[in-house]
Scaffold this active site. Structure first.
Site, mmCIF file in Angstrom:
data_model
loop_
_atom_site.group_PDB
_atom_site.id
_atom_site.type_symbol
_atom_site.label_atom_id
_atom_site.label_comp_id
_atom_site.label_asym_id
_atom_site.label_seq_id
_atom_site.Cartn_x
_atom_site.Cartn_y
_atom_site.Cartn_z
ATOM 1 N N LYS A 81 -14.307 -1.119 4.578
ATOM 2 C CA LYS A 81 -12.899 -1.333 4.921
ATOM 3 C C LYS A 81 -12.028 -1.155 3.686
ATOM 4 O O LYS A 81 -12.351 -1.675 2.604
ATOM 5 C CB LYS A 81 -12.735 -2.739 5.494
ATOM 6 C CG LYS A 81 -11.321 -3.100 5.925
ATOM 7 C CD LYS A 81 -11.306 -4.504 6.537
ATOM 8 C CE LYS A 81 -9.930 -4.918 7.007
ATOM 9 N NZ LYS A 81 -9.929 -6.264 7.628
ATOM 10 N N SER A 150 -8.203 -6.272 12.103
ATOM 11 C CA SER A 150 -7.714 -5.276 11.177
ATOM 12 C C SER A 150 -8.825 -4.360 10.670
ATOM 13 O O SER A 150 -8.554 -3.350 10.021
ATOM 14 C CB SER A 150 -7.070 -5.991 9.978
ATOM 15 O OG SER A 150 -8.047 -6.808 9.300
ATOM 16 N N SER A 174 -10.599 -10.530 12.798
ATOM 17 C CA SER A 174 -10.667 -9.109 12.465
ATOM 18 C C SER A 174 -12.061 -8.531 12.307
ATOM 19 O O SER A 174 -12.206 -7.352 11.996
ATOM 20 C CB SER A 174 -9.858 -8.836 11.189
ATOM 21 O OG SER A 174 -8.503 -9.143 11.403
#
Length: 437
Positions: A81, A150, A174
């Site tokens: 990420k 996210s 998330s």
């Protein structure tokens, strides 16, 4: 499901034994990336990715030419990420802020994976600074639907078969929510079990590093590398399971409730003792407290960056930062204390109810249509607030859209949660469309 992701655990065995070479796997995954990521858009572009990965894979084989000495994640490509700092790569954090203002040393989590023989496949898309402003990523199961947020890109990358392991973070929902939306396994450990240094902070009191895999055994293998103080365990007895009831569950849609009920029925049929546990009558207060805490800490975490580049922040992030600026320091301190108190409360309630794990929907329902809304993290919020470990496994679907079953354990019992998770995932794997008559 249009994609068939490879489970991590058996893949590792073939890589370590030499039955599959890391260079061949890299080539296969790069071919797949070329074929599908124009639609899914999970991974950030990188010039020269294939030759870079081929070189790194070949060098890894040279360093570990004897199968018996190969490390635990030998040759495993990992998606990261884009709020994790990785040496040699800029961190954009899904933002228009200059990357020179978002720098830092490589994260401990990334370094641990590399030390275990993993390869950095590439950065994955994220919402801006891990909040709600969405990236271009789409749900691999239905391209017109969100993959969640996210950790959008990491969940979608594993679901689309682009990489067998990916890193994400969770400050509200998330990891668990996008894993459920995309139909993969998501694991959020107990607070602090995986270091968060080298990760762009959101709310340090409740920020967690987590993982995405196609299998629970793979999540367990990764956790053994990532988590501090990991002690493998193989419990002799099945856990007693408790389905959370009350106002918390009422936040889910009919489909979300149907999914957890179908999962509970499948587990009962498989011989599990499944009970009802009433708790979280004050869920509205918990939600409000968590929202104030995260808003205030986001404002504190980005104070200098926002002062210098506030005009480049997305509207959603700007609104939360400005909301957080109005939260008083006493409220922040109280909320920080409350997270630890709530952690103990969850453990006490699990013990009082005579259960080992709590079950609930991983999200209110299936992934919403469109990619401008990443979905509601409300089903994950209390467990993140308390910092207790959570695991989601695929459990049913609504049409083409997966649902997830969220399993929650007392703080610090991550090893037991993942040890039990394999059999739980198998028991609910055949739950079908929960909207069927």
């Amino acid at each position: 499901m249009p994609y068939d992701p490879d489970p991590l655990d058996p893949l590792v065995r073939t890589l370590r034994s030499g039955d599959q070479s890391p260079t061949a796997l890299v080539d296969t995954l790069c071919d797949r990336l070329d074929a599908v990521d124009g639609d899914v858009r999970a991974v950030l572009p990188e010039a020269g990715r294939r030759p870079r990965l081929t070189r790194e894979a070949a060098a890894l084989v040279d360093r570990h030419d004897t199968p018996a000495t190969r490390p635990s994640l030998f040759g495993v490509p990992v998606g990261v990420k884009d709020i994790f700092h990785v040496d040699g790569y800029a961190t954009a954090a899904g933002s228009a802020v200059p990357t020179t203002a978002i720098t830092g040393p490589e994260s401990t989590a990334v370094r641990r994976l590399r030390d275990a023989g993993a390869l950095h496949f590439g950065k994955t898309h994220t919402t801006e600074f891990a909040y709600f402003a969405p990236p271009p990523t789409r749900n691999p199961n239905a391209l017109g639907h969100t993959p969640g947020g996210s950790s959008s890109g990491s969940a979608a990358a594993v679901a689309a078969g682009l990489c067998p392991l990916a890193l994400g973070t969770q400050t509200v929902g998330s990891v668990i929510r996008p894993a459920a939306f995309c139909g993969v396994v998501g694991f959020k450990p107990s607070y602090g079990r995986i270091p968060t240094d080298g990760v762009v902070p959101f709310s340090p009191t409740v920020d967690h590093v987590g993982t995405f895999t196609a299998d629970v055994a793979g999540a367990r293998r990764a956790a053994a590398i990532l988590c501090d103080g990991w002690e493998p365990t193989d419990p002799d007895e099945r856990p007693v399971l408790g389905v959370v009831d009350g106002p918390y569950l009422e936040q889910a849609t009919d489909a979300g409730k149907a999914g957890v009920e179908a999962g509970a029925e499948a587990l009962q049929s498989a011989g599990y003792d499944v009970r009802r546990v009433s708790m979280l009558d004050d869920i509205d207060d918990i939600n409000d407290r968590h929202d104030r805490l995260t808003a205030a800490e986001l404002a504190l975490s980005h104070a200098e960056r926002y002062a210098a580049y506030g005009d480049r922040f997305a509207e959603e992030t700007t609104a939360l930062i400005e909301e957080g600026q109005d939260v008083g320091i006493e409220a922040v301190v109280d909320a920080r204390v409350a997270t630890r108190e709530f952690r103990e409360r969850v453990g006490d309630r699990i013990s009082e109810a005579g259960v080992d794990l709590l079950l609930s929907p991983s999200a209110p329902g299936p992934a919403p249509e469109g990619i401008d809304d990443t979905g509601d993290p409300v089903m994950n919020l209390p467990w993140t607030h308390g910092g207790v470990p959570a695991l989601t496994v695929p459990c049913g679907r609504v049409g083409d859209l997966p649902l997830g079953l969220q399993c929650v354990a007392p703080f610090g019992t991550d090893e037991s949660l993942l040890a039990w998770g394999d059999d739980i995932a198998d028991a609910v794997a055949d739950v079908g469309d929960v909207t069927e008559d």
